[in-house]
Design an enzyme around this catalytic site. Structure first.
Site, PDB file in Angstrom:
ATOM      1  N   ARG A   1       0.836  -1.210   0.000  1.00  0.00           N
ATOM      2  CA  ARG A   1       0.000   0.000   0.000  1.00  0.00           C
ATOM      3  C   ARG A   1       0.868   1.257   0.000  1.00  0.00           C
ATOM      4  O   ARG A   1       0.405   2.332   0.357  1.00  0.00           O
ATOM      5  CB  ARG A   1      -0.940  -0.030   1.209  1.00  0.00           C
ATOM      6  CG  ARG A   1      -1.908  -1.217   1.186  1.00  0.00           C
ATOM      7  CD  ARG A   1      -2.909  -1.135   2.335  1.00  0.00           C
ATOM      8  NE  ARG A   1      -2.279  -1.278   3.638  1.00  0.00           N
ATOM      9  CZ  ARG A   1      -2.078  -2.439   4.257  1.00  0.00           C
ATOM     10  NH1 ARG A   1      -2.439  -3.579   3.664  1.00  0.00           N
ATOM     11  NH2 ARG A   1      -1.516  -2.479   5.449  1.00  0.00           N
ATOM     12  N   ARG A   2       2.127   1.095  -0.420  1.00  0.00           N
ATOM     13  CA  ARG A   2       3.087   2.203  -0.370  1.00  0.00           C
ATOM     14  C   ARG A   2       3.651   2.558  -1.751  1.00  0.00           C
ATOM     15  O   ARG A   2       4.707   3.164  -1.845  1.00  0.00           O
ATOM     16  CB  ARG A   2       4.248   1.835   0.552  1.00  0.00           C
ATOM     17  CG  ARG A   2       3.832   1.504   1.982  1.00  0.00           C
ATOM     18  CD  ARG A   2       5.017   1.043   2.796  1.00  0.00           C
ATOM     19  NE  ARG A   2       4.680   0.839   4.190  1.00  0.00           N
ATOM     20  CZ  ARG A   2       5.549   0.443   5.128  1.00  0.00           C
ATOM     21  NH1 ARG A   2       6.806   0.225   4.782  1.00  0.00           N
ATOM     22  NH2 ARG A   2       5.167   0.282   6.375  1.00  0.00           N
TER      23      ARG A   2
ATOM     24  N   CYS B   1       0.505  20.615 -10.676  1.00  0.00           N
ATOM     25  CA  CYS B   1      -0.956  20.552 -10.537  1.00  0.00           C
ATOM     26  C   CYS B   1      -1.388  19.117 -10.238  1.00  0.00           C
ATOM     27  O   CYS B   1      -1.912  18.832  -9.175  1.00  0.00           O
ATOM     28  CB  CYS B   1      -1.629  21.077 -11.804  1.00  0.00           C
ATOM     29  SG  CYS B   1      -1.354  22.845 -12.088  1.00  0.00           S
TER      30      CYS B   1
ATOM     31  N   ARG C   1      -4.152  19.162  -7.296  1.00  0.00           N
ATOM     32  CA  ARG C   1      -4.517  20.269  -6.416  1.00  0.00           C
ATOM     33  C   ARG C   1      -5.402  21.283  -7.108  1.00  0.00           C
ATOM     34  O   ARG C   1      -6.194  21.985  -6.473  1.00  0.00           O
ATOM     35  CB  ARG C   1      -3.262  20.952  -5.871  1.00  0.00           C
ATOM     36  CG  ARG C   1      -2.429  21.628  -6.940  1.00  0.00           C
ATOM     37  CD  ARG C   1      -1.317  22.505  -6.401  1.00  0.00           C
ATOM     38  NE  ARG C   1      -0.551  23.075  -7.488  1.00  0.00           N
ATOM     39  CZ  ARG C   1      -0.879  24.174  -8.165  1.00  0.00           C
ATOM     40  NH1 ARG C   1      -1.990  24.828  -7.858  1.00  0.00           N
ATOM     41  NH2 ARG C   1      -0.133  24.619  -9.153  1.00  0.00           N
ATOM     42  N   SER C   2      -5.271  21.401  -8.453  1.00  0.00           N
ATOM     43  CA  SER C   2      -5.940  22.474  -9.192  1.00  0.00           C
ATOM     44  C   SER C   2      -6.076  22.047 -10.644  1.00  0.00           C
ATOM     45  O   SER C   2      -5.163  21.420 -11.193  1.00  0.00           O
ATOM     46  CB  SER C   2      -5.090  23.747  -9.095  1.00  0.00           C
ATOM     47  OG  SER C   2      -5.570  24.763  -9.938  1.00  0.00           O
TER      48      SER C   2
ATOM     49  N   ASP D   1      -7.645  23.542 -14.537  1.00  0.00           N
ATOM     50  CA  ASP D   1      -8.351  24.330 -15.534  1.00  0.00           C
ATOM     51  C   ASP D   1      -9.163  23.317 -16.354  1.00  0.00           C
ATOM     52  O   ASP D   1      -8.634  22.623 -17.212  1.00  0.00           O
ATOM     53  CB  ASP D   1      -7.322  25.064 -16.391  1.00  0.00           C
ATOM     54  CG  ASP D   1      -7.930  25.843 -17.551  1.00  0.00           C
ATOM     55  OD1 ASP D   1      -9.087  25.585 -17.922  1.00  0.00           O
ATOM     56  OD2 ASP D   1      -7.218  26.702 -18.114  1.00  0.00           O
TER      57      ASP D   1
ATOM     58  N   ASN E   1      -5.421  15.557 -18.851  1.00  0.00           N
ATOM     59  CA  ASN E   1      -4.878  14.858 -17.688  1.00  0.00           C
ATOM     60  C   ASN E   1      -5.453  13.457 -17.544  1.00  0.00           C
ATOM     61  O   ASN E   1      -4.729  12.505 -17.227  1.00  0.00           O
ATOM     62  CB  ASN E   1      -5.152  15.660 -16.413  1.00  0.00           C
ATOM     63  CG  ASN E   1      -4.371  16.944 -16.319  1.00  0.00           C
ATOM     64  OD1 ASN E   1      -4.890  17.952 -15.836  1.00  0.00           O
ATOM     65  ND2 ASN E   1      -3.123  16.959 -16.767  1.00  0.00           N
TER      66      ASN E   1
ATOM     67  N   HIS F   1     -11.959  24.101 -11.653  1.00  0.00           N
ATOM     68  CA  HIS F   1     -12.481  25.433 -11.978  1.00  0.00           C
ATOM     69  C   HIS F   1     -12.604  25.671 -13.475  1.00  0.00           C
ATOM     70  O   HIS F   1     -11.889  25.084 -14.285  1.00  0.00           O
ATOM     71  CB  HIS F   1     -11.603  26.519 -11.349  1.00  0.00           C
ATOM     72  CG  HIS F   1     -10.147  26.378 -11.681  1.00  0.00           C
ATOM     73  ND1 HIS F   1      -9.246  25.738 -10.850  1.00  0.00           N
ATOM     74  CD2 HIS F   1      -9.421  26.806 -12.756  1.00  0.00           C
ATOM     75  CE1 HIS F   1      -8.033  25.772 -11.387  1.00  0.00           C
ATOM     76  NE2 HIS F   1      -8.118  26.416 -12.555  1.00  0.00           N
TER      77      HIS F   1
ATOM     78  N   TYR G   1     -12.503  29.011 -15.922  1.00  0.00           N
ATOM     79  CA  TYR G   1     -12.185  30.432 -15.941  1.00  0.00           C
ATOM     80  C   TYR G   1     -13.354  31.248 -16.517  1.00  0.00           C
ATOM     81  O   TYR G   1     -14.125  30.749 -17.340  1.00  0.00           O
ATOM     82  CB  TYR G   1     -10.916  30.683 -16.748  1.00  0.00           C
ATOM     83  CG  TYR G   1      -9.660  30.400 -15.961  1.00  0.00           C
ATOM     84  CD1 TYR G   1      -9.181  31.316 -15.024  1.00  0.00           C
ATOM     85  CD2 TYR G   1      -8.960  29.217 -16.133  1.00  0.00           C
ATOM     86  CE1 TYR G   1      -8.040  31.066 -14.289  1.00  0.00           C
ATOM     87  CE2 TYR G   1      -7.809  28.946 -15.401  1.00  0.00           C
ATOM     88  CZ  TYR G   1      -7.352  29.880 -14.475  1.00  0.00           C
ATOM     89  OH  TYR G   1      -6.218  29.620 -13.740  1.00  0.00           O
TER      90      TYR G   1
END
Length: 283
Positions: A137-138, A157, A184-185, A187, A195, A225, A227
């Site tokens: 699990r590592r 990101c 983390r973020s 577009d 991605n 998000h 824009y």
């Protein structure tokens, strides 16, 4: 429609209809004309894609799958942080005069750590652990290294991947390799399906190199998000009629992760809507 289209349409509709805005707040990104780039956003979006059912390419518009693969090879196979080693021009805005994006992405994957059984970088350790202790699990790669953030031209990101093996063997006896991608973020218009597809391809390559079947890709986005200048484009995009998912596979003769090239990606029956040109990018 493809499952990827269904998830994308639902996510975008939810962000636009139910998201919160950053308008009027202090934000880092700006448009090329210097105007602050505000967003409408949702916190904690999680999408699941099962590669055993279909490849998660958007059909509302075309995603450049070989370009996706080239970037993922740039990071995890070539372990580069220089845009001269990458065919797409997506990182050009963040590169210095030498082509470097600083201590980011491939630089982090290539960093070597000392173990009792030898020295390994992050990707080599993943491949070793999947061969020798697949139910560990590592098995994780992480590019968000706090000590190096000040020397990155852009913070990562999509920054962390966790591999997890399940024993739901089919007739051929292979285990299933699954992946959680933490981001983390994002577009959503410019990068969501890019991605998703690139990490689906990474999962397929690592699974094939490990003698396993590619299973679920779970994509966790902290700040998903759209824009402000993208909202009308997204509204038009999600109003389109989707097509069936394409068939995407890898050359079955390649079993060494470091031997894959974009020529080994096989894409069939990829029908899409019209491409959207000149999407403004906040920087």
């Amino acid at each position: 429609m493809s499952r990827a289209d269904d998830l994308f349409i639902g996510m975008c509709r939810d962000i636009i209809d139910n998201g919160t805005t950053t308008e009027g707040q202090k934000v880092r990104p700006v448009w090329p004309d210097g105007t602050p780039a505000y967003t409408v956003k949702k916190f904690g979006v999680c999408n699941r894609y099962d590669l055993r059912e279909e490849f998660p390419a958007l059909t509302l518009r075309r995603t450049g799958l070989k370009s996706c693969m080239d970037e993922i090879l740039w990071i995890y196979q070539r372990k580069s942080n220089n845009i001269h080693d990458l065919k797409p021009h997506i990182w050009d805005e963040w590169a210095d005069e030498t082509g470097s994006i600083g201590k980011a992405y491939g630089y982090q994957i290539g960093q070597v750590s000392h173990y009792a059984d030898g020295d390994y970088d992050q990707m080599d350790r993943v491949l070793k652990d999947l061969r020798e202790t697949p139910f560990s699990r590592r098995i994780i790669t992480n590019m968000y290294t706090f000590a190096d953030l000040s020397e990155m031209h852009l913070y990562p990101c999509a920054y962390s991947v966790t591999y997890n093996v399940t024993d739901d063997r089919r007739e051929d006896g292979r285990l299933t390799l699954n992946m959680v991608l933490n981001q983390r973020s994002q577009d959503v218009l410019a990068a969501n399906n890019w991605n998703v597809c690139q990490y689906a391809i990474l999962l397929m390559m690592v699974a094939q190199a490990s003698g396993m079947v590619a299973g679920e890709l779970v994509h966790m986005i902290v700040d998903a998000h759209i824009y402000d200048r993208h909202v009308p484009i997204v509204e038009e995009l999600i109003s389109r009629t989707p097509h069936p998912a394409p068939k995407v596979s890898l050359n079955p003769d390649v079993t060494d992760f470091y031997a894959f090239t974009t020529d080994d990606l096989i894409v069939e029956d990829y029908q899409t809507g019209e491409q959207i040109r000149d999407i403004p990018i906040a920087i």
